[in-house]
Design a protein around this motif. Structure first.
Motif, PDB file in Angstrom:
ATOM      1  N   ASP A  61       0.836  -1.254  -0.109  1.00  0.00           N
ATOM      2  CA  ASP A  61      -0.264   0.251  -0.021  1.00  0.00           C
ATOM      3  C   ASP A  61       1.026   1.355  -0.139  1.00  0.00           C
ATOM      4  O   ASP A  61       0.627   2.223   0.799  1.00  0.00           O
ATOM      5  CB  ASP A  61      -1.048   0.001   1.303  1.00  0.00           C
ATOM      6  N   GLY A  62       1.760   1.253  -0.714  1.00  0.00           N
ATOM      7  CA  GLY A  62       2.617   2.418  -1.221  1.00  0.00           C
ATOM      8  C   GLY A  62       3.673   2.530   0.274  1.00  0.00           C
ATOM      9  O   GLY A  62       4.578   3.646   0.135  1.00  0.00           O
ATOM     10  N   MET A  63       3.566   1.637   0.892  1.00  0.00           N
ATOM     11  CA  MET A  63       4.795   1.900   2.035  1.00  0.00           C
ATOM     12  C   MET A  63       5.788   0.886   2.053  1.00  0.00           C
ATOM     13  O   MET A  63       5.606   0.008   1.524  1.00  0.00           O
ATOM     14  CB  MET A  63       3.927   1.638   3.436  1.00  0.00           C
ATOM     15  N   LYS A  64       6.876   1.151   2.700  1.00  0.00           N
ATOM     16  CA  LYS A  64       8.078   0.207   2.816  1.00  0.00           C
ATOM     17  C   LYS A  64       8.138  -0.121   4.185  1.00  0.00           C
ATOM     18  O   LYS A  64       8.591   0.615   5.121  1.00  0.00           O
ATOM     19  CB  LYS A  64       9.272   0.578   2.323  1.00  0.00           C
ATOM     20  N   MET A  65       7.493  -1.234   4.658  1.00  0.00           N
ATOM     21  CA  MET A  65       7.066  -1.402   6.126  1.00  0.00           C
ATOM     22  C   MET A  65       8.350  -2.311   6.611  1.00  0.00           C
ATOM     23  O   MET A  65       8.607  -3.342   5.979  1.00  0.00           O
ATOM     24  CB  MET A  65       5.823  -2.136   6.273  1.00  0.00           C
TER      25      MET A  65
ATOM     26  N   LYS B  87      -2.910   3.701   8.616  1.00  0.00           N
ATOM     27  CA  LYS B  87      -1.624   3.910   8.098  1.00  0.00           C
ATOM     28  C   LYS B  87      -0.742   4.673   9.174  1.00  0.00           C
ATOM     29  O   LYS B  87       0.414   4.605   9.183  1.00  0.00           O
ATOM     30  CB  LYS B  87      -1.711   4.993   6.668  1.00  0.00           C
ATOM     31  N   MET B  94       5.940   1.256  13.320  1.00  0.00           N
ATOM     32  CA  MET B  94       7.540   0.985  12.989  1.00  0.00           C
ATOM     33  C   MET B  94       8.243   1.710  13.923  1.00  0.00           C
ATOM     34  O   MET B  94       9.386   1.309  14.282  1.00  0.00           O
ATOM     35  CB  MET B  94       7.553   1.387  11.590  1.00  0.00           C
TER      36      MET B  94
END
Lengths: 221, 222
Positions: A61-65, B87, B94
């Motif tokens: 979803d567009g994130m680099k988690m 989000k 994180m």
């Protein structure tokens, strides 16, 4: 850009396996990019793709988690595997953290110094049968339902099954004293998405072999 | 039954300190029960109140919660310190997990053998200045806002200020290359609930000393 999540890790279970399990259980297809050499890891670090220079990393979803728990929390919530309210989440979190502690003992057994291996293994078996499995056996006994929390499949069920199967790889009869966990295992393994993941050819990874350890150490150390 | 959460742990920081910080930052008063002897601990186990026979234990809203992260997740969720959507939660998670990895080094430090202590301080300094602090310095620089996520006070901010202060206790000049973090530290320390927690007489616990290490070994040794 592909819609599918993309997983960056070595071609091993390690800290990514729980993520593979959860995506698979949720019926989410994903792609994988395997680190084979130290250069592969260095490249990701230099690209700025790894927030703390570590994998697992999941593009979603567009994130680099990064950070396994952050990734699992996100997937669980997105795919409704995290309970219906704060209190169910609290239960799920407690169960999951306990399973994660046991999981940690299992996945680190390969990396113990030679003189500590036997003791570590004994601790692993002791904790599994005396600290962790009795808790989940009792939970299932007390409410008599199919799933650990809220009468609905959640990440707690998925992670418990994953850990049960890994514990059985350590000691095949480890569930001997836990009849409800045995039926939990059978039932949960038959859920369509999970059954598919348990079949040969899926993205589930095999147990680590001793011979693969030097290669792994080269990538990460 | 008191409405206040009740914390059971040793009279020291250990794994309970982030919980004390988060409750305090949220302005939530709490009670504490301190384990001083092995007998107390064994009684808790016998009474069946510790799901995995471990502390921290936090009695809150009718639950006997264990597992630090479960407890922190619940408090953050309940007191709106966990972002406004999935989000933002992902970002907070994180950041918190990264900080927790750094704090783990500090947690274990008192229990390391004397001959490794200097090396361990060096490792903490290296990780703080090369891996963790640069990330948060950059986050603050890039958005120019007061808080790490969503322009609003969150669990991530609390965890970061706790970590900054803990690392500074070991390495006083550790923030010298991080002007944003210096400003962040000042800002957070001045927030009313946090300011109160940083004052003498608050539930904040002092850095672990030899006496604390002895108590840990005595209560928990197998």
């Amino acid at each position: 850009m592909s819609e599918k999540p993309k997983l960056h890790y070595s071609n091993t279970r390690g800290r990514m396996e729980s993520i593979r399990w959860l995506l698979a259980a949720a019926g989410v297809e994903f792609e994988e990019c395997f680190l084979e050499t130290k250069d592969d890891l260095t490249k990701l670090q230099k690209d700025g793709s790894l927030l703390f220079q570590q994998v697992p990393m999941v593009e979603i979803d567009g994130m680099k988690m990064v950070q396994t728990r952050a990734i699992l929390n996100y997937i669980a919530a997105k795919y409704n595997l995290y309970g219906k309210d704060l209190k169910e989440r609290a239960l799920i979190d407690m169960y999951v953290e306990g399973i994660t502690d046991l999981n940690e003992l299992i996945i680190t057994r390969y990396f113990q110094p030679a003189d500590k291996k036997e003791e570590h293994f004994a601790t692993l078996l002791d904790k599994a049968t005396n600290r962790y499995f009795p808790v989940y056996e009792k939970v299932l006994k007390d409410h008599g339902r199919d799933f650990l929390v809220g009468n609905k499949l959640s990440r707690a069920d998925v992670q418990l099954l994953e850990t049960i199967l890994m514990a059985e790889e350590c000691k095949p009869d480890i569930l001997a004293k836990f009849p409800l966990l045995q039926s939990f295992k059978a039932r949960t393994s038959n859920i369509v998405t999970i059954k598919k993941f348990l079949q040969p050819g899926s993205q589930r990874k095999p147990p680590l072999q001793e011979k693969d350890i030097p290669r792994l150490m080269k990538i990460f150390h | 039954m008191s409405g206040k959460p009740r914390l059971t742990y040793l009279n020291g920081r250990g794994r309970m300190e982030p919980v004390r910080w988060l409750l305090a930052a949220a302005g939530v008063e709490f009670e504490e029960v301190f384990l001083e002897t092995r007998e107390q601990y064994e009684k808790l186990i016998k009474d069946g109140v510790l799901m995995f026979q471990q502390v921290p234990l936090v009695e809150i809203d009718g639950m006997k919660m264990v597992q630090t992260r479960a407890i922190l997740n619940y408090i953050a969720g309940k007191y709106n310190l966990y972002g406004k959507d999935l989000k933002e939660r992902a970002l907070i998670d994180m950041y918190v997990e990264g900080i927790t990895d750094l704090m783990q080094m500090i947690l274990m430090f008192p229990f390391s053998p004397p001959e490794t202590k200097e090396k361990n301080i060096d490792s903490i300094k290296e990780r703080a200045t090369n891996r963790y602090f640069p990330v948060f310095e950059k986050v603050l620089k890039q958005h120019g806002q007061d808080f790490l996520v969503g322009n609003k006070f969150s669990w991530a901010d609390v965890q970061l200020i706790e970590a900054i202060l803990a690392v500074e206790e070991k390495i006083p000049a550790v923030l010298s290359g991080f002007p944003q973090l210096q400003a962040f530290k000042k800002r957070m320390s001045n927030m009313p609930t946090i300011k109160k927690f940083l004052q003498p007489g608050s539930p904040r616990k002092p850095p672990p000393d030899e006496c604390y290490v002895e108590t840990v070994l005595k209560v928990f040794k197998k």
